[in-house]
Motif scaffolding. Sequence first.
Motif, PDB file in Angstrom:
ATOM      1  N   LEU A 267       0.827  -1.201   0.000  1.00 48.60           N
ATOM      2  CA  LEU A 267       0.000   0.000   0.000  1.00 48.60           C
ATOM      3  C   LEU A 267       0.861   1.250   0.000  1.00 48.60           C
ATOM      4  O   LEU A 267       0.612   2.204  -0.762  1.00 48.60           O
ATOM      5  CB  LEU A 267      -0.903  -0.024   1.230  1.00 48.60           C
ATOM      6  CG  LEU A 267      -1.799   1.208   1.478  1.00 48.60           C
ATOM      7  CD1 LEU A 267      -2.796   1.391   0.334  1.00 48.60           C
ATOM      8  CD2 LEU A 267      -2.537   1.063   2.813  1.00 48.60           C
ATOM      9  N   LEU A 268       1.894   1.274   0.837  1.00 53.14           N
ATOM     10  CA  LEU A 268       2.774   2.438   0.906  1.00 53.14           C
ATOM     11  C   LEU A 268       3.536   2.628  -0.403  1.00 53.14           C
ATOM     12  O   LEU A 268       3.623   3.750  -0.928  1.00 53.14           O
ATOM     13  CB  LEU A 268       3.756   2.269   2.070  1.00 53.14           C
ATOM     14  CG  LEU A 268       4.763   3.406   2.281  1.00 53.14           C
ATOM     15  CD1 LEU A 268       4.045   4.728   2.531  1.00 53.14           C
ATOM     16  CD2 LEU A 268       5.709   3.080   3.435  1.00 53.14           C
ATOM     17  N   GLN A 269       4.078   1.551  -0.945  1.00 51.09           N
ATOM     18  CA  GLN A 269       4.825   1.661  -2.201  1.00 51.09           C
ATOM     19  C   GLN A 269       3.944   2.144  -3.337  1.00 51.09           C
ATOM     20  O   GLN A 269       4.349   2.986  -4.143  1.00 51.09           O
ATOM     21  CB  GLN A 269       5.447   0.304  -2.542  1.00 51.09           C
ATOM     22  CG  GLN A 269       6.571  -0.110  -1.606  1.00 51.09           C
ATOM     23  CD  GLN A 269       7.052  -1.529  -1.857  1.00 51.09           C
ATOM     24  OE1 GLN A 269       6.403  -2.308  -2.574  1.00 51.09           O
ATOM     25  NE2 GLN A 269       8.202  -1.892  -1.283  1.00 51.09           N
ATOM     26  N   GLU A 270       2.721   1.610  -3.398  1.00 53.30           N
ATOM     27  CA  GLU A 270       1.793   2.033  -4.454  1.00 53.30           C
ATOM     28  C   GLU A 270       1.454   3.516  -4.300  1.00 53.30           C
ATOM     29  O   GLU A 270       1.387   4.257  -5.290  1.00 53.30           O
ATOM     30  CB  GLU A 270       0.518   1.185  -4.376  1.00 53.30           C
ATOM     31  CG  GLU A 270      -0.458   1.422  -5.522  1.00 53.30           C
ATOM     32  CD  GLU A 270       0.035   0.853  -6.840  1.00 53.30           C
ATOM     33  OE1 GLU A 270      -0.471   1.296  -7.897  1.00 53.30           O
ATOM     34  OE2 GLU A 270       0.924  -0.025  -6.819  1.00 53.30           O
ATOM     35  N   GLY A 271       1.243   3.937  -3.061  1.00 56.49           N
ATOM     36  CA  GLY A 271       0.935   5.348  -2.848  1.00 56.49           C
ATOM     37  C   GLY A 271       2.077   6.264  -3.220  1.00 56.49           C
ATOM     38  O   GLY A 271       1.878   7.307  -3.866  1.00 56.49           O
ATOM     39  N   LEU A 272       3.300   5.887  -2.837  1.00 57.21           N
ATOM     40  CA  LEU A 272       4.466   6.709  -3.154  1.00 57.21           C
ATOM     41  C   LEU A 272       4.721   6.752  -4.653  1.00 57.21           C
ATOM     42  O   LEU A 272       5.218   7.754  -5.185  1.00 57.21           O
ATOM     43  CB  LEU A 272       5.695   6.158  -2.430  1.00 57.21           C
ATOM     44  CG  LEU A 272       5.702   6.339  -0.899  1.00 57.21           C
ATOM     45  CD1 LEU A 272       6.873   5.584  -0.281  1.00 57.21           C
ATOM     46  CD2 LEU A 272       5.764   7.819  -0.540  1.00 57.21           C
ATOM     47  N   GLY A 273       4.362   5.655  -5.313  1.00 60.06           N
ATOM     48  CA  GLY A 273       4.530   5.633  -6.757  1.00 60.06           C
ATOM     49  C   GLY A 273       3.558   6.545  -7.487  1.00 60.06           C
ATOM     50  O   GLY A 273       3.767   6.876  -8.661  1.00 60.06           O
ATOM     51  N   ARG A 274       2.504   6.949  -6.818  1.00 62.60           N
ATOM     52  CA  ARG A 274       1.491   7.799  -7.449  1.00 62.60           C
ATOM     53  C   ARG A 274       1.573   9.256  -6.980  1.00 62.60           C
ATOM     54  O   ARG A 274       0.785  10.090  -7.414  1.00 62.60           O
ATOM     55  CB  ARG A 274       0.090   7.258  -7.125  1.00 62.60           C
ATOM     56  CG  ARG A 274      -0.186   5.894  -7.753  1.00 62.60           C
ATOM     57  CD  ARG A 274      -1.484   5.318  -7.223  1.00 62.60           C
ATOM     58  NE  ARG A 274      -1.777   4.033  -7.838  1.00 62.60           N
ATOM     59  CZ  ARG A 274      -2.507   3.874  -8.954  1.00 62.60           C
ATOM     60  NH1 ARG A 274      -3.010   4.938  -9.575  1.00 62.60           N
ATOM     61  NH2 ARG A 274      -2.723   2.669  -9.450  1.00 62.60           N
ATOM     62  N   GLY A 275       2.482   9.534  -6.037  1.00 64.35           N
ATOM     63  CA  GLY A 275       2.583  10.904  -5.545  1.00 64.35           C
ATOM     64  C   GLY A 275       3.067  10.914  -4.104  1.00 64.35           C
ATOM     65  O   GLY A 275       3.909  10.099  -3.712  1.00 64.35           O
ATOM     66  N   GLU A 276       2.521  11.800  -3.314  1.00 65.81           N
ATOM     67  CA  GLU A 276       2.944  11.964  -1.924  1.00 65.81           C
ATOM     68  C   GLU A 276       1.989  11.234  -0.985  1.00 65.81           C
ATOM     69  O   GLU A 276       0.773  11.356  -1.115  1.00 65.81           O
ATOM     70  CB  GLU A 276       2.973  13.457  -1.563  1.00 65.81           C
ATOM     71  CG  GLU A 276       3.429  13.725  -0.136  1.00 65.81           C
ATOM     72  CD  GLU A 276       3.410  15.213   0.191  1.00 65.81           C
ATOM     73  OE1 GLU A 276       3.570  15.550   1.382  1.00 65.81           O
ATOM     74  OE2 GLU A 276       3.202  16.025  -0.739  1.00 65.81           O
ATOM     75  N   VAL A 277       2.539  10.479  -0.028  1.00 66.14           N
ATOM     76  CA  VAL A 277       1.738   9.864   1.034  1.00 66.14           C
ATOM     77  C   VAL A 277       1.921  10.711   2.294  1.00 66.14           C
ATOM     78  O   VAL A 277       3.020  10.763   2.861  1.00 66.14           O
ATOM     79  CB  VAL A 277       2.171   8.403   1.303  1.00 66.14           C
ATOM     80  CG1 VAL A 277       1.420   7.852   2.519  1.00 66.14           C
ATOM     81  CG2 VAL A 277       1.913   7.542   0.084  1.00 66.14           C
ATOM     82  N   ARG A 278       0.881  11.382   2.688  1.00 67.06           N
ATOM     83  CA  ARG A 278       0.961  12.287   3.845  1.00 67.06           C
ATOM     84  C   ARG A 278       0.699  11.581   5.173  1.00 67.06           C
ATOM     85  O   ARG A 278       1.130  12.041   6.213  1.00 67.06           O
ATOM     86  CB  ARG A 278      -0.025  13.438   3.654  1.00 67.06           C
ATOM     87  CG  ARG A 278       0.334  14.304   2.448  1.00 67.06           C
ATOM     88  CD  ARG A 278      -0.683  15.371   2.159  1.00 67.06           C
ATOM     89  NE  ARG A 278      -0.253  16.196   1.033  1.00 67.06           N
ATOM     90  CZ  ARG A 278      -1.018  17.109   0.444  1.00 67.06           C
ATOM     91  NH1 ARG A 278      -2.269  17.298   0.870  1.00 67.06           N
ATOM     92  NH2 ARG A 278      -0.545  17.811  -0.569  1.00 67.06           N
ATOM     93  N   GLU A 279      -0.003  10.459   5.090  1.00 67.09           N
ATOM     94  CA  GLU A 279      -0.272   9.715   6.320  1.00 67.09           C
ATOM     95  C   GLU A 279      -0.643   8.281   5.991  1.00 67.09           C
ATOM     96  O   GLU A 279      -1.395   8.026   5.050  1.00 67.09           O
ATOM     97  CB  GLU A 279      -1.427  10.357   7.112  1.00 67.09           C
ATOM     98  CG  GLU A 279      -1.762   9.621   8.415  1.00 67.09           C
ATOM     99  CD  GLU A 279      -2.958  10.233   9.118  1.00 67.09           C
ATOM    100  OE1 GLU A 279      -3.538   9.538   9.980  1.00 67.09           O
ATOM    101  OE2 GLU A 279      -3.329  11.393   8.807  1.00 67.09           O
ATOM    102  N   LEU A 280      -0.077   7.346   6.746  1.00 63.95           N
ATOM    103  CA  LEU A 280      -0.513   5.959   6.726  1.00 63.95           C
ATOM    104  C   LEU A 280      -0.416   5.474   8.166  1.00 63.95           C
ATOM    105  O   LEU A 280       0.680   5.293   8.703  1.00 63.95           O
ATOM    106  CB  LEU A 280       0.358   5.090   5.813  1.00 63.95           C
ATOM    107  CG  LEU A 280      -0.015   3.608   5.776  1.00 63.95           C
ATOM    108  CD1 LEU A 280      -1.459   3.410   5.318  1.00 63.95           C
ATOM    109  CD2 LEU A 280       0.946   2.818   4.881  1.00 63.95           C
TER     110      LEU A 280
END
Length: 296
Positions: A267-280
Motif C-alpha cells: 500500500l505504501l509503495q503504491e501510494g508513493l509511486g502515485r505521488g505523496e503519502v501524507r499519512e498511513l
Amino acid sequence: MIQTRGLTRRFGEVTAVDDVSFDVPRGLLTGFVGGNGAGKTTTMRMVMGLLGIHGGEVLWDGRAITAADRRRFGYMPEERGLYPKQKIVDQLVYLGELSGLPAGRARRSALSHLERFGLADRAGDRVEKLSLGNQQRVQIIAALMNSPTALILDEPFSGLDPRAVDSMVDLLREETARDTPVLFSSHQLDLVEQLCDRLVVLAAGRVVAQGAVEELRARGPERLRLVTDRDAGWVRDLRGLHVVDVDGPVALLELTGGDGDDVRRTLLQEGLGRGEVRELARVTTPLAEIYREVTA
C-alpha cells in the motif's frame, strides 16, 4: 478477586441472567456494559447477595463468598438509597457504622470525602436540599468511606458534572492502587474506554465479550487510514484490503488477508509511486464500535 461462575436468575419464565461468568481481578477497573435490560443490575445484586441465585455461584478469592465478605464491599445501587430528611453528615456516619466503622472514624471519613467532593459546606444540610448530582456524590461517598475490600458501583457517573467525574476517577484509581477490585456499570462508553483495564459486555443476559479493551479490539480486522495528495480511489484495486470509505485523498481501509506487513508495504509503495503519502496510520477502533459488533 471477585468471580462469578454460571450465574443465573429467572423472573417467572424470563431468564434475566443466563450462565454469566467473569472475573473482577484485584487492582483493576472492570467495566460492565450492556443495553437496558441486559442484566447488569441483576448480576450486581446477586454478587452483593441482594437477590437470590437460581444457578451458579459467586466466589471471593477462589472460595464461596460469605455475608461477612460482602459487608466489607462498597456498593452503590442503581436506585439511590438516601434518606431525604436526614442531615448529610449524620446519614454518612450512620451508613459507615452499618458497615462496621466506629462512629468517630465514620465521621472523620465522611467529612474528608465531603471536602474532596466539594460538599464540606453542605454537611449539615438535609439530603433533599441537594441537587441530584450532589446526591449522587453523597451516595458515592457512602460506598467509599469504609475502605472497602471491593467496589460494586451501578452507574456511578450518572448525573455528575465534569469536576465530580474527575474526583470520582481519582478515587477509583486510588482504590485500584491499593489492590481493590472494582466493577462498575455505565452507559457512557467513552468514559469506560478511557478508564477501564477490563471490560465485560452483556447482551440479553449473557456475556458476549470480555477481556482487556485492546484484546477486544484485536478480535476485529486491523484498520488503516491513508492520506495522499490526490484521489485515493486506486486502493480499490489492491489485494488484501477492504475499502471502508474513500473521500478524495483520504481512504479508510481494513486488512482482510495475507501477511499484514506485506499488505501495508504494498500500500505504501503504491501510494508513493502515485505521488505523496501524507499519512498511513493504524486506526484505533472505538469502544462504541466494538460494543455494536459484539451485541449485534
